[in-house]
Design a protein around this motif. Structure first.
Motif, PDB file in Angstrom:
ATOM      1  N   ASN A 329      33.013  43.543  44.098  1.00 30.49           N
ATOM      2  CA  ASN A 329      34.287  43.542  44.832  1.00 30.49           C
ATOM      3  C   ASN A 329      35.080  42.259  44.613  1.00 30.49           C
ATOM      4  O   ASN A 329      36.308  42.276  44.536  1.00 30.49           O
ATOM      5  CB  ASN A 329      34.025  43.804  46.314  1.00 30.49           C
ATOM      6  N   GLN A 330      34.379  41.144  44.511  1.00 34.19           N
ATOM      7  CA  GLN A 330      35.088  39.884  44.220  1.00 34.19           C
ATOM      8  C   GLN A 330      35.726  39.947  42.838  1.00 34.19           C
ATOM      9  O   GLN A 330      36.839  39.466  42.631  1.00 34.19           O
ATOM     10  CB  GLN A 330      34.114  38.704  44.274  1.00 34.19           C
ATOM     11  N   LYS A 331      34.996  40.526  41.911  1.00 25.09           N
ATOM     12  CA  LYS A 331      35.514  40.629  40.546  1.00 25.09           C
ATOM     13  C   LYS A 331      36.762  41.514  40.508  1.00 25.09           C
ATOM     14  O   LYS A 331      37.788  41.139  39.924  1.00 25.09           O
ATOM     15  CB  LYS A 331      34.412  41.210  39.649  1.00 25.09           C
ATOM     16  N   GLU A 332      36.674  42.651  41.174  1.00 23.46           N
ATOM     17  CA  GLU A 332      37.824  43.555  41.203  1.00 23.46           C
ATOM     18  C   GLU A 332      39.026  42.875  41.863  1.00 23.46           C
ATOM     19  O   GLU A 332      40.160  42.945  41.382  1.00 23.46           O
ATOM     20  CB  GLU A 332      37.445  44.826  41.975  1.00 23.46           C
ATOM     21  N   ARG A 333      38.763  42.164  42.951  1.00 28.46           N
ATOM     22  CA  ARG A 333      39.853  41.481  43.674  1.00 28.46           C
ATOM     23  C   ARG A 333      40.482  40.416  42.787  1.00 28.46           C
ATOM     24  O   ARG A 333      41.696  40.260  42.742  1.00 28.46           O
ATOM     25  CB  ARG A 333      39.291  40.879  44.963  1.00 28.46           C
ATOM     26  N   ALA A 334      39.636  39.681  42.078  1.00 28.61           N
ATOM     27  CA  ALA A 334      40.160  38.608  41.212  1.00 28.61           C
ATOM     28  C   ALA A 334      41.056  39.193  40.118  1.00 28.61           C
ATOM     29  O   ALA A 334      42.127  38.661  39.822  1.00 28.61           O
ATOM     30  CB  ALA A 334      39.001  37.835  40.592  1.00 28.61           C
ATOM     31  N   ILE A 335      40.623  40.315  39.550  1.00 26.75           N
ATOM     32  CA  ILE A 335      41.405  40.913  38.457  1.00 26.75           C
ATOM     33  C   ILE A 335      42.719  41.502  38.976  1.00 26.75           C
ATOM     34  O   ILE A 335      43.781  41.280  38.408  1.00 26.75           O
ATOM     35  CB  ILE A 335      40.562  41.986  37.716  1.00 26.75           C
ATOM     36  N   THR A 337      44.307  41.060  42.076  1.00 22.10           N
ATOM     37  CA  THR A 337      45.232  40.257  42.899  1.00 22.10           C
ATOM     38  C   THR A 337      45.394  38.821  42.393  1.00 22.10           C
ATOM     39  O   THR A 337      46.177  38.074  42.954  1.00 22.10           O
ATOM     40  CB  THR A 337      44.760  40.174  44.370  1.00 22.10           C
ATOM     41  N   SER A 338      44.676  38.416  41.393  1.00 21.36           N
ATOM     42  CA  SER A 338      44.641  37.033  40.879  1.00 21.36           C
ATOM     43  C   SER A 338      44.333  35.995  41.965  1.00 21.36           C
ATOM     44  O   SER A 338      44.771  34.856  41.893  1.00 21.36           O
ATOM     45  CB  SER A 338      45.912  36.673  40.083  1.00 21.36           C
ATOM     46  N   ARG A 339      43.576  36.411  42.983  1.00 21.77           N
ATOM     47  CA  ARG A 339      43.098  35.480  44.015  1.00 21.77           C
ATOM     48  C   ARG A 339      41.804  34.824  43.510  1.00 21.77           C
ATOM     49  O   ARG A 339      40.862  35.541  43.122  1.00 21.77           O
ATOM     50  CB  ARG A 339      42.749  36.238  45.298  1.00 21.77           C
ATOM     51  N   PRO A 340      41.690  33.517  43.530  1.00 22.10           N
ATOM     52  CA  PRO A 340      40.458  32.861  43.081  1.00 22.10           C
ATOM     53  C   PRO A 340      39.243  33.266  43.927  1.00 22.10           C
ATOM     54  O   PRO A 340      39.286  33.181  45.151  1.00 22.10           O
ATOM     55  CB  PRO A 340      40.757  31.368  43.246  1.00 22.10           C
ATOM     56  N   PRO A 341      38.190  33.728  43.267  1.00 23.39           N
ATOM     57  CA  PRO A 341      37.010  34.196  44.006  1.00 23.39           C
ATOM     58  C   PRO A 341      36.226  33.053  44.645  1.00 23.39           C
ATOM     59  O   PRO A 341      36.476  31.880  44.361  1.00 23.39           O
ATOM     60  CB  PRO A 341      36.168  34.865  42.916  1.00 23.39           C
ATOM     61  N   THR A 342      35.244  33.421  45.462  1.00 19.31           N
ATOM     62  CA  THR A 342      34.407  32.395  46.099  1.00 19.31           C
ATOM     63  C   THR A 342      32.987  32.420  45.539  1.00 19.31           C
ATOM     64  O   THR A 342      32.175  31.575  45.913  1.00 19.31           O
ATOM     65  CB  THR A 342      34.343  32.609  47.621  1.00 19.31           C
ATOM     66  N   LEU A 343      32.678  33.391  44.689  1.00 22.29           N
ATOM     67  CA  LEU A 343      31.372  33.408  44.009  1.00 22.29           C
ATOM     68  C   LEU A 343      31.529  32.669  42.684  1.00 22.29           C
ATOM     69  O   LEU A 343      32.378  33.048  41.858  1.00 22.29           O
ATOM     70  CB  LEU A 343      30.938  34.845  43.733  1.00 22.29           C
ATOM     71  N   ASN A 344      30.716  31.650  42.482  1.00 19.83           N
ATOM     72  CA  ASN A 344      30.826  30.840  41.258  1.00 19.83           C
ATOM     73  C   ASN A 344      30.795  31.695  39.993  1.00 19.83           C
ATOM     74  O   ASN A 344      31.571  31.493  39.069  1.00 19.83           O
ATOM     75  CB  ASN A 344      29.677  29.833  41.202  1.00 19.83           C
ATOM     76  N   ALA A 345      29.895  32.680  39.971  1.00 20.89           N
ATOM     77  CA  ALA A 345      29.661  33.441  38.741  1.00 20.89           C
ATOM     78  C   ALA A 345      30.886  34.245  38.301  1.00 20.89           C
ATOM     79  O   ALA A 345      31.057  34.516  37.110  1.00 20.89           O
ATOM     80  CB  ALA A 345      28.461  34.356  38.928  1.00 20.89           C
ATOM     81  N   VAL A 346      31.743  34.630  39.253  1.00 21.95           N
ATOM     82  CA  VAL A 346      32.895  35.464  38.880  1.00 21.95           C
ATOM     83  C   VAL A 346      33.856  34.695  37.963  1.00 21.95           C
ATOM     84  O   VAL A 346      34.522  35.284  37.113  1.00 21.95           O
ATOM     85  CB  VAL A 346      33.605  36.017  40.140  1.00 21.95           C
ATOM     86  N   ASP A 351      35.046  39.734  31.609  1.00 25.44           N
ATOM     87  CA  ASP A 351      36.110  40.712  31.919  1.00 25.44           C
ATOM     88  C   ASP A 351      37.227  40.040  32.718  1.00 25.44           C
ATOM     89  O   ASP A 351      38.407  40.310  32.514  1.00 25.44           O
ATOM     90  CB  ASP A 351      35.567  41.879  32.762  1.00 25.44           C
ATOM     91  N   VAL A 352      36.831  39.154  33.637  1.00 22.83           N
ATOM     92  CA  VAL A 352      37.841  38.450  34.434  1.00 22.83           C
ATOM     93  C   VAL A 352      38.674  37.563  33.508  1.00 22.83           C
ATOM     94  O   VAL A 352      39.912  37.562  33.564  1.00 22.83           O
ATOM     95  CB  VAL A 352      37.181  37.612  35.563  1.00 22.83           C
ATOM     96  N   ALA A 353      38.000  36.856  32.604  1.00 21.56           N
ATOM     97  CA  ALA A 353      38.719  35.972  31.676  1.00 21.56           C
ATOM     98  C   ALA A 353      39.710  36.775  30.829  1.00 21.56           C
ATOM     99  O   ALA A 353      40.822  36.330  30.564  1.00 21.56           O
ATOM    100  CB  ALA A 353      37.728  35.243  30.778  1.00 21.56           C
ATOM    101  N   ARG A 354      39.311  37.967  30.433  1.00 29.25           N
ATOM    102  CA  ARG A 354      40.167  38.783  29.571  1.00 29.25           C
ATOM    103  C   ARG A 354      41.334  39.393  30.360  1.00 29.25           C
ATOM    104  O   ARG A 354      42.477  39.368  29.920  1.00 29.25           O
ATOM    105  CB  ARG A 354      39.330  39.890  28.928  1.00 29.25           C
ATOM    106  N   GLU A 355      41.017  39.899  31.546  1.00 31.15           N
ATOM    107  CA  GLU A 355      42.046  40.660  32.257  1.00 31.15           C
ATOM    108  C   GLU A 355      42.856  39.822  33.241  1.00 31.15           C
ATOM    109  O   GLU A 355      43.904  40.259  33.714  1.00 31.15           O
ATOM    110  CB  GLU A 355      41.391  41.833  32.995  1.00 31.15           C
ATOM    111  N   GLN A 356      42.373  38.656  33.593  1.00 31.76           N
ATOM    112  CA  GLN A 356      43.126  37.812  34.533  1.00 31.76           C
ATOM    113  C   GLN A 356      42.918  36.353  34.137  1.00 31.76           C
ATOM    114  O   GLN A 356      42.173  35.614  34.758  1.00 31.76           O
ATOM    115  CB  GLN A 356      42.643  38.093  35.972  1.00 31.76           C
ATOM    116  N   GLU A 357      43.655  35.936  33.123  1.00 28.83           N
ATOM    117  CA  GLU A 357      43.466  34.607  32.531  1.00 28.83           C
ATOM    118  C   GLU A 357      43.710  33.460  33.527  1.00 28.83           C
ATOM    119  O   GLU A 357      43.209  32.358  33.358  1.00 28.83           O
ATOM    120  CB  GLU A 357      44.396  34.436  31.324  1.00 28.83           C
TER     121      GLU A 357
END
Ligand code: GLC
Length: 421
Positions: A329-335, A337-346, A351-357
């Protein structure tokens, strides 16, 4: 909310899952900026399908200040109507007593979260909320317009002022009557505190309240910053900026009518969207500094999930908080809404790097973001902030000079502090 004595069945693929546990109705209170609620609803639908519980969103106005007013009423009334609150990063010390300690319920996952975010939600030994997403604002700029007018990306507020005026004048002379130079959050609310902390700190004018609790805000450097800001109103910024919150600023920028904008991370995905007039025409950089050799400052924002003590379904509410903050869910939210996640790994997810630079790009800014003095001012933070934004708003409105308003602010903060925070 209510516990429904129910026995239900659901189908997942070909397998029938039966849960004989009791399904409950939960409610989550949540502000509405950009696509936050759209993605929340989607994730709640998944939660409902997986657990059989139902979750209602209680929708709040955009302004964090308005939300806090309402939350305080519910909490003071010990209302069981709300189970999960989405809490602004600054509130934990003021409302900790009304929330359960999440520590025992997240011991297995706590270490996966950005340490500073966990710390910001820890009051004494209590984890008041599990961090959901962070915020660190950017300077959004129109790269097409800077190129067209032969201007570099500004590094100081003074350069921004000159460049914004030059491009705005040239664009208006060419027939674009709606063009402005710079939009930001200038209404009298918490958002202005965030903006003004950045201006003053980036000039070297110190903190609203220093980390040790002392009050040094009445100084000539802070006044210099506010005098420059006051000069923007009615010149590079519309008069209306005195009433602008996040979405007002985004509306102007995204419709193509501002050269620069200060805004949080959520605006990136929206401004880059297919229905945006500035898609492909803008970029982001760190906020300017108050002069050469001085720092850029980005206020730390973010929203986090807490379970109220008055909830009648605490176990299910905890399950929901964990679910909304899981990796997927954090990953989906980051992609989305471009909101910075709170889980370090995300931040490391390919996929996040590719879809939400914007997310990996902004990690260092998020890490270095400046908290507001909510820890120093403790339970009085809200009053401190309100006195601060009032002094800034008065200065921007021409209601007293920066020097006069800062002197008055100092006196008010000293009175508020009394013998100690
Ligand atoms: C954003 C930030 C929040 C801040 C608010 C001010 O929502 O995440 O921390 O208080 O803006 O408007």
């Amino acid at each position: 909310m209510k516990r429904i004595a129910a026995f239900a069945t659901t189908f997942v693929g070909a397998t029938m899952l039966a849960w004989s546990s009791v399904a409950v109705e939960l409610s989550i209170v949540h502000g509405s900026v950009g696509r936050d609620q759209e993605i929340l609803r989607k994730q709640l639908d998944k939660f409902e399908a997986e657990t059989g519980h139902t979750v209602t969103i209680v929708s709040m106005p955009e302004s964090t200040t308005d939300q806090f007013g309402q939350y305080k009423l519910w909490l003071a009334a010990q209302s069981s109507d709300i189970d999960v609150y989405r809490l602004d990063v600054i509130w934990a010390p003021q409302i900790a007593d009304h929330f359960i300690d999440l520590n025992p319920h997240v011991a297995d996952i706590k270490g996966d979260f950005v340490a500073g975010a966990i710390e910001s939600q820890t009051v004494g030994d209590k984890l008041v909320a599990l961090p959901m997403f962070l915020g660190a604002p950017a300077l959004y700029y129109r790269k097409d317009l800077l190129e067209k007018h032969g201007e570099p990306v500004p590094e100081t507020w003074q350069q921004l002022t000159t460049t914004a005026q030059k491009i705005m004048d040239a664009e208006r002379a060419a027939g674009n009557d709606d063009m402005f130079g710079f939009v930001f959050q200038g209404a009298a609310y918490e958002g202005l505190t965030c903006n003004a902390q950045e201006w003053i700190v980036s000039f070297g004018g110190g903190r609203i309240v220093e980390n040790d609790g002392s009050i040094k805000i009445n100084n000539p450097t802070a006044a210099e910053a506010l005098n420059l800001v006051a000069s923007w109103v009615g010149t590079i910024a519309p008069e209306g900026v005195l009433n602008y919150k996040e979405e007002d600023a985004r509306g102007v920028f995204q419709s193509g009518n501002a050269v620069f904008m200060r805004n949080w991370n959520y605006a990136y995905a929206l401004a880059a969207g297919d229905d945006s007039a500035v898609k492909g025409k803008f970029a982001v950089t760190t906020l300017p500094s108050g002069g050469e050799g001085l720092p850029s400052a980005a206020t730390l924002g973010g929203w986090h999930l807490g379970v109220t003590k008055y909830s009648e379904n605490q176990a299910e509410a905890i399950e929901l908080v964990r679910f909304l903050n899981n990796y997927e869910n954090q990953k989906e939210r980051a992609i989305v809404t471009s909101r910075p996640p709170t889980l370090n790994a995300v931040y490391e997810d390919p996929d996040v790097a590719r879809e939400q630079e914007f997310i990996p790009l902004w990690k260092p800014v998020v890490d270095g973001a400046l908290p507001r003095p909510s820890a120093a001012a403790k339970r009085k933070y809200n009053e401190v902030s309100s006195e601060f934004w009032t002094a800034v708003h008065n200065t921007m409105s021409g209601n007293g000079t920066a020097e006069e308003n800062l002197a008055m602010l100092e006196a008010k903060l000293k009175r508020l502090k009394g013998a100690g925070w």
